[in-house]
Enzyme design. Structure first.
Site, PDB file in Angstrom:
ATOM      1  N   HIS A   1       0.821  -1.222   0.000  1.00 45.57           N
ATOM      2  CA  HIS A   1       0.000   0.000   0.000  1.00 45.57           C
ATOM      3  C   HIS A   1       0.852   1.267   0.000  1.00 45.57           C
ATOM      4  O   HIS A   1       0.433   2.290  -0.539  1.00 45.57           O
ATOM      5  CB  HIS A   1      -0.968  -0.027   1.183  1.00 45.57           C
ATOM      6  CG  HIS A   1      -2.018  -1.095   1.034  1.00 45.57           C
ATOM      7  ND1 HIS A   1      -2.620  -1.722   2.091  1.00 45.57           N
ATOM      8  CD2 HIS A   1      -2.560  -1.652  -0.093  1.00 45.57           C
ATOM      9  CE1 HIS A   1      -3.503  -2.613   1.642  1.00 45.57           C
ATOM     10  NE2 HIS A   1      -3.468  -2.596   0.323  1.00 45.57           N
TER      11      HIS A   1
ATOM     12  N   HIS B   1      -8.429  -7.765  -8.123  1.00 46.49           N
ATOM     13  CA  HIS B   1      -8.776  -8.537  -6.923  1.00 46.49           C
ATOM     14  C   HIS B   1      -8.893  -7.522  -5.773  1.00 46.49           C
ATOM     15  O   HIS B   1      -7.947  -7.318  -5.014  1.00 46.49           O
ATOM     16  CB  HIS B   1      -7.695  -9.564  -6.597  1.00 46.49           C
ATOM     17  CG  HIS B   1      -7.468 -10.588  -7.673  1.00 46.49           C
ATOM     18  ND1 HIS B   1      -6.836 -10.295  -8.847  1.00 46.49           N
ATOM     19  CD2 HIS B   1      -7.811 -11.900  -7.734  1.00 46.49           C
ATOM     20  CE1 HIS B   1      -6.788 -11.398  -9.602  1.00 46.49           C
ATOM     21  NE2 HIS B   1      -7.372 -12.381  -8.949  1.00 46.49           N
TER      22      HIS B   1
ATOM     23  N   GLY C   1     -11.307 -11.316 -11.856  1.00 49.87           N
ATOM     24  CA  GLY C   1     -10.470 -10.161 -12.144  1.00 49.87           C
ATOM     25  C   GLY C   1      -9.653 -10.285 -13.424  1.00 49.87           C
ATOM     26  O   GLY C   1      -9.358  -9.286 -14.078  1.00 49.87           O
TER      27      GLY C   1
ATOM     28  N   ASP D   1      -3.729  -8.242  -7.429  1.00 48.73           N
ATOM     29  CA  ASP D   1      -3.393  -8.653  -6.057  1.00 48.73           C
ATOM     30  C   ASP D   1      -4.163  -9.928  -5.701  1.00 48.73           C
ATOM     31  O   ASP D   1      -5.053  -9.918  -4.853  1.00 48.73           O
ATOM     32  CB  ASP D   1      -3.764  -7.482  -5.116  1.00 48.73           C
ATOM     33  CG  ASP D   1      -3.326  -7.725  -3.691  1.00 48.73           C
ATOM     34  OD1 ASP D   1      -2.468  -8.597  -3.460  1.00 48.73           O
ATOM     35  OD2 ASP D   1      -3.855  -7.040  -2.794  1.00 48.73           O
TER      36      ASP D   1
HETATM   37  N1  SAM Z   1      -6.248  -5.716  -3.034  1.00 44.93           N
HETATM   38  C1  SAM Z   1      -6.784  -5.839  -1.700  1.00 44.93           C
HETATM   39  C2  SAM Z   1      -6.079  -4.861  -0.793  1.00 44.93           C
HETATM   40  O1  SAM Z   1      -4.864  -4.613  -0.981  1.00 44.93           O
HETATM   41  O2  SAM Z   1      -6.720  -4.308   0.105  1.00 44.93           O
HETATM   42  C3  SAM Z   1      -6.651  -7.250  -1.163  1.00 44.93           C
HETATM   43  C4  SAM Z   1      -7.124  -8.314  -2.076  1.00 44.93           C
HETATM   44  S1  SAM Z   1      -6.982  -9.944  -1.427  1.00 44.93           S
HETATM   45  C5  SAM Z   1      -5.273 -10.232  -1.401  1.00 44.93           C
HETATM   46  C6  SAM Z   1      -7.502 -10.927  -2.785  1.00 44.93           C
HETATM   47  C7  SAM Z   1      -8.999 -10.821  -3.070  1.00 44.93           C
HETATM   48  O3  SAM Z   1      -9.262 -11.480  -4.322  1.00 44.93           O
HETATM   49  C8  SAM Z   1      -9.912 -11.498  -2.062  1.00 44.93           C
HETATM   50  O4  SAM Z   1     -10.861 -10.562  -1.587  1.00 44.93           O
HETATM   51  C9  SAM Z   1     -10.618 -12.624  -2.848  1.00 44.93           C
HETATM   52  O5  SAM Z   1     -11.966 -12.810  -2.460  1.00 44.93           O
HETATM   53  C10 SAM Z   1     -10.546 -12.089  -4.260  1.00 44.93           C
HETATM   54  N2  SAM Z   1     -10.571 -13.087  -5.351  1.00 44.93           N
HETATM   55  C11 SAM Z   1     -10.176 -14.385  -5.336  1.00 44.93           C
HETATM   56  N3  SAM Z   1     -10.222 -14.892  -6.584  1.00 44.93           N
HETATM   57  C12 SAM Z   1     -10.640 -13.898  -7.411  1.00 44.93           C
HETATM   58  C13 SAM Z   1     -10.835 -13.773  -8.810  1.00 44.93           C
HETATM   59  N4  SAM Z   1     -10.624 -14.812  -9.633  1.00 44.93           N
HETATM   60  N5  SAM Z   1     -11.242 -12.584  -9.309  1.00 44.93           N
HETATM   61  C14 SAM Z   1     -11.477 -11.528  -8.485  1.00 44.93           C
HETATM   62  N6  SAM Z   1     -11.299 -11.565  -7.149  1.00 44.93           N
HETATM   63  C15 SAM Z   1     -10.876 -12.737  -6.619  1.00 44.93           C
END
Ligand code: SAM
Length: 280
Positions: free
Chosen positions: A18, A41, A145, A165
């Site tokens: 971040h 994500h 994503g 991410d």
């Molecule tokens: N970017 C966020 C942050 O820095 O605050 C954190 C994201 S977290 C590491 C990953 C997220 O991706 C989770 O909320 C999960 O539910 C979501 N996720 C998992 N597979 C996904 C996909 N194929 N497409 C989109 N989101 C996905």
């Protein structure tokens, strides 16, 4: 799809990611023309650090929990101020929350800028929608994503940042994410792309990330940061960022931020690396 960021929000890897997210957005705002911010994500934007999930791991205590008490030289202060200005007001004694990347983007983007967020998990998506409710600059998609990435680029503004991410439930995710960056860069060669990844084995990850360059992707900066020596079967202590087309001087800024971060958050053999995988 079992990953829940609630267990990890505000940990050393989030803080590292971040801070560089805020630096890139800061540089994009040096020009008055609009830009687009895209997240593949997104997560849920705000995390309750008093939740049972955060309480189970207490990872945030070794990340944002340590950082708020850290000493800052004037040079570091000027670089991390945009991040701390967003993260610290959420750490109140009666409600401890952590700002995820969509919240950071919401706080930093200007009236003319636009944001797109993809999040696949229904519960995280519902929370993301509630947290960004009423912000006309944001469009939210409950979708994969990687599909979103190919659908939404290049944006009409022709300038902007994509944050990738993923949850990294297994290491095939790194191959998938690097493939996605390669395809995205071929469609939008001037876009900035930032990928976060975990590092359990430094050499394996180094050779995998190098494949971007073998495929012709230019201007690839790799930053890695560890709070201790990584061991394959133990918990995560090192992570990295691949940044394609980083803003001018981001590498110089990293050279100020990362030694300070290592001092603040290190628990053992803290270290960092700053590498251009291809020409600056
Ligand atoms: N970017 C966020 C942050 O820095 O605050 C954190 C994201 S977290 C590491 C990953 C997220 O991706 C989770 O909320 C999960 O539910 C979501 N996720 C998992 N597979 C996904 C996909 N194929 N497409 C989109 N989101 C996905």
């Amino acid at each position: 799809m079992n990953y829940r960021h609630d267990f990890h929000a505000g940990n050393f890897a989030d803080v590292f990611k971040h801070i560089f997210l805020t630096r890139i957005l800061f540089h994009l705002e040096m020009k008055p023309t609009a830009f687009r911010y895209i997240e593949t994500h997104a997560g849920s934007a705000l995390y309750d650090l008093l939740s049972p999930e955060a309480g189970r791991t207490t990872e945030w205590r070794g990340g944002i929990g340590k950082l708020v008490a850290a000493k800052l030289s004037p040079e570091v202060q000027s670089l991390v101020e945009p991040y701390l200005r967003i993260a610290t007001p959420l750490l109140r004694s009666d409600s401890l929350r952590y700002s995820g990347s969509p919240w950071i983007a919401k706080a930093m983007l200007r009236r003319q800028d636009r944001m797109i967020f993809c999040e696949l998990h229904p519960r995280a998506f519902a929370r993301l929608s509630a947290n960004l409710h009423g912000d006309a600059r944001a469009k939210l998609f409950n979708m994969d994503g990687y599909k979103g990435l190919s659908a939404f680029i290049p944006p009409i503004e022709r300038r902007g940042l994509v944050l990738i991410d993923p949850p990294f439930e297994d290491m095939h995710e790194l191959t998938k994410a690097l493939d996605a960056i390669t395809a995205a860069w071929r469609k939008w060669a001037t876009g900035i792309f930032m990928l976060w990844y975990p590092v359990k084995d430094i050499e394996t990850v180094a050779s995998m990330t190098q494949t971007l360059v073998l495929r012709g992707v230019k201007r690839v900066l790799r930053l890695e940061f560890q709070i201790d020596e990584p061991k394959p079967l133990e918990s995560l202590v090192r992570s990295g960022l691949i940044i394609v087309n980083p803003p001018f001087r981001l590498d110089i800024e990293a050279d100020v931020i990362l030694p300070w971060l290592a001092d603040c958050l290190g628990v053992g053999l803290a270290a960092y690396s700053i590498d251009w995988l291809s020409g600056e």
